[in-house]
Design a protein around this motif. Structure first.
Motif, PDB file in Angstrom:
ATOM      1  N   ALA A  50      22.890  32.076  51.767  1.00  0.00           N
ATOM      2  CA  ALA A  50      22.914  30.607  51.783  1.00  0.00           C
ATOM      3  C   ALA A  50      21.769  30.074  51.703  1.00  0.00           C
ATOM      4  O   ALA A  50      20.582  30.568  52.206  1.00  0.00           O
ATOM      5  N   ILE A  84      26.337  20.043  57.480  1.00  0.00           N
ATOM      6  CA  ILE A  84      25.881  21.175  56.698  1.00  0.00           C
ATOM      7  C   ILE A  84      24.382  21.663  56.669  1.00  0.00           C
ATOM      8  O   ILE A  84      23.611  21.147  56.280  1.00  0.00           O
ATOM      9  N   GLY A  87      24.503  26.269  52.686  1.00  0.00           N
ATOM     10  CA  GLY A  87      25.707  26.293  51.854  1.00  0.00           C
ATOM     11  C   GLY A  87      25.425  27.200  50.831  1.00  0.00           C
ATOM     12  O   GLY A  87      24.573  27.712  50.759  1.00  0.00           O
ATOM     13  N   CYS A  88      26.601  27.400  49.797  1.00  0.00           N
ATOM     14  CA  CYS A  88      26.462  28.179  48.698  1.00  0.00           C
ATOM     15  C   CYS A  88      25.219  28.115  47.806  1.00  0.00           C
ATOM     16  O   CYS A  88      25.155  27.033  47.498  1.00  0.00           O
ATOM     17  N   GLU A  92      27.991  23.567  45.196  1.00  0.00           N
ATOM     18  CA  GLU A  92      28.201  22.702  46.523  1.00  0.00           C
ATOM     19  C   GLU A  92      29.580  22.694  47.179  1.00  0.00           C
ATOM     20  O   GLU A  92      30.175  22.094  47.851  1.00  0.00           O
ATOM     21  N   LEU A  94      32.397  23.779  49.439  1.00  0.00           N
ATOM     22  CA  LEU A  94      32.481  24.040  50.715  1.00  0.00           C
ATOM     23  C   LEU A  94      33.451  25.291  50.879  1.00  0.00           C
ATOM     24  O   LEU A  94      33.280  26.035  51.636  1.00  0.00           O
ATOM     25  N   ALA A  98      30.165  27.543  54.457  1.00  0.00           N
ATOM     26  CA  ALA A  98      28.766  27.013  54.779  1.00  0.00           C
ATOM     27  C   ALA A  98      28.619  27.065  56.388  1.00  0.00           C
ATOM     28  O   ALA A  98      29.756  27.198  56.989  1.00  0.00           O
ATOM     29  N   THR A 100      27.862  25.224  59.378  1.00  0.00           N
ATOM     30  CA  THR A 100      27.824  23.763  59.987  1.00  0.00           C
ATOM     31  C   THR A 100      27.491  23.810  61.393  1.00  0.00           C
ATOM     32  O   THR A 100      27.550  24.935  62.071  1.00  0.00           O
ATOM     33  N   THR A 119      34.926  26.978  55.905  1.00  0.00           N
ATOM     34  CA  THR A 119      35.217  26.944  54.481  1.00  0.00           C
ATOM     35  C   THR A 119      36.446  26.054  54.209  1.00  0.00           C
ATOM     36  O   THR A 119      36.764  25.816  53.117  1.00  0.00           O
TER      37      THR A 119
END
Length: 340
Positions: A50, A84, A87-88, A92, A94, A98, A100, A119
């Protein structure tokens, strides 16, 4: 649990990218990582694949919006005051997952707490939380200074162009193609005579071909010195393209040594010894040329290693001198020649 004071900083980081085994290609991403108590937060989270939202390839307005969100100058993008942090790397969405955390103010301090892998719109810290990570309390002045500096100009990605010097032999052509496949710009030229200084400043590394003589090498170095460029100089040896690519990647990595996942690699007496700074997935691959100068590759290891030193046996031809071991982790690569 009350949050303990921690130091906050930022550092350039890279998600290397490259070809996938299924024929696809992972995107290279340059981003800014969070450094908590002197260690990248991504390392402390066992290094998921990530990136932070502070990426160099997002438009300035989006970059600025992310920074102001971390400063709590705008509302949280997710319910419960969640932001966030990672992330990926490919999109973008979710749904890809991610990292968080809740970010809140406590007086003049900023607190990051309840880290979780998320997720969907609602996080479940009990089930998917990073237990044992945080909460962190950052003194307000240092926190605002670090993030505020990004508003004056994001941390630039490291230089990603390489100049290959020598005749347009097959080795340099193959190396240039392989470097471009790894997201590294590569140009081939016979020499640097007449090349403007501003153009030379675009290169972070130089690879000198096997046919480049001493006088030509000296001339190239003088040209870069006149241009005031601190480029890394490498020889195109051994003539094994994957090894040369790894050596170039290592030379382009300007991140501080304590922030790299791979700390050390040696290969001797039938064993490869690798030291990792944080839990991460590591691959070890052996490369050599056979008697007919054909490249040969052998996969040695692919798995998650915990922080510390590890030993992987080299069997058969992988243990011979003339073999090179390449270790890779996310954003980090090392090369070692097999010795006795």
């Amino acid at each position: 649990m009350s949050a303990a004071y921690a130091t906050f900083g930022l550092a350039p980081a890279t998600r290397a990218g490259g070809p996938r085994t299924d024929g696809g290609h992972e995107a290279r991403r340059d981003f800014v990582d969070f450094v908590v108590d002197g260690s990248p937060l991504l390392f402390q989270l066992s290094g998921p694949d990530a990136v932070s939202p502070l990426a160099s390839d997002v438009p300035p307005a989006i970059f600025t919006a992310h920074v102001r969100g971390l400063l709590l100058e705008s509302g949280a993008p997710l319910p419960g005051g969640r932001h966030i942090l990672y992330g990926c790397p490919e999109c973008e969405d979710l749904a890809c997952g991610a990292v968080t955390a809740v970010i809140e103010r406590d007086g003049d301090d900023y607190v990051w707490r309840d880290f979780a892998w998320q997720t969907g719109e609602i996080a479940d810290p009990e089930r998917n939380g990073y237990h044992g990570i945080g909460p962190f309390r950052f003194p307000g002045p240092a926190y605002r200074e670090a993030l505020g500096a990004l508003l004056d100009g994001p941390v630039p990605p490291p230089g990603r162009r390489v100049l290959l010097i020598g005749a347009r032999v097959a080795l340099l052509a193959k190396l240039a193609a392989a470097l471009r496949a790894h997201g590294i710009g590569a140009d081939i030229t016979g020499d640097t005579e007449g090349v403007p200084a501003e153009e030379l400043r675009g290169y972070a590394a130089v690879v000198l071909g096997p046919a480049t003589g001493q006088a030509e090498r000296a001339a190239v170095r003088r040209a870069f010195e006149r241009a005031a460029v601190e480029a890394a100089f490498l020889d195109a040896a051994p003539p094994i393209v994957p090894v040369l690519v790894a050596r170039v990647e290592h030379a382009l990595d300007r991140s501080p040594l304590p922030l790299r996942r791979l700390a050390r690699l040696t290969a001797a007496d039938g064993t490869a010894a690798v030291e990792v700074a944080a839990s991460c997935r590591v691959t070890l691959t052996a490369h050599r040329l056979d008697r007919l100068s054909r490249p040969r590759t052998q996969d040695l290891f692919d798995g998650v290693l915990e922080p510390g030193g590890h030993r992987v046996p080299l069997d058969g031809k992988a243990a011979r001198e003339g073999t090179y071991v390449v270790a890779r982790a996310a954003g980090s690569v090392l090369v070692a020649a097999v010795t006795r």
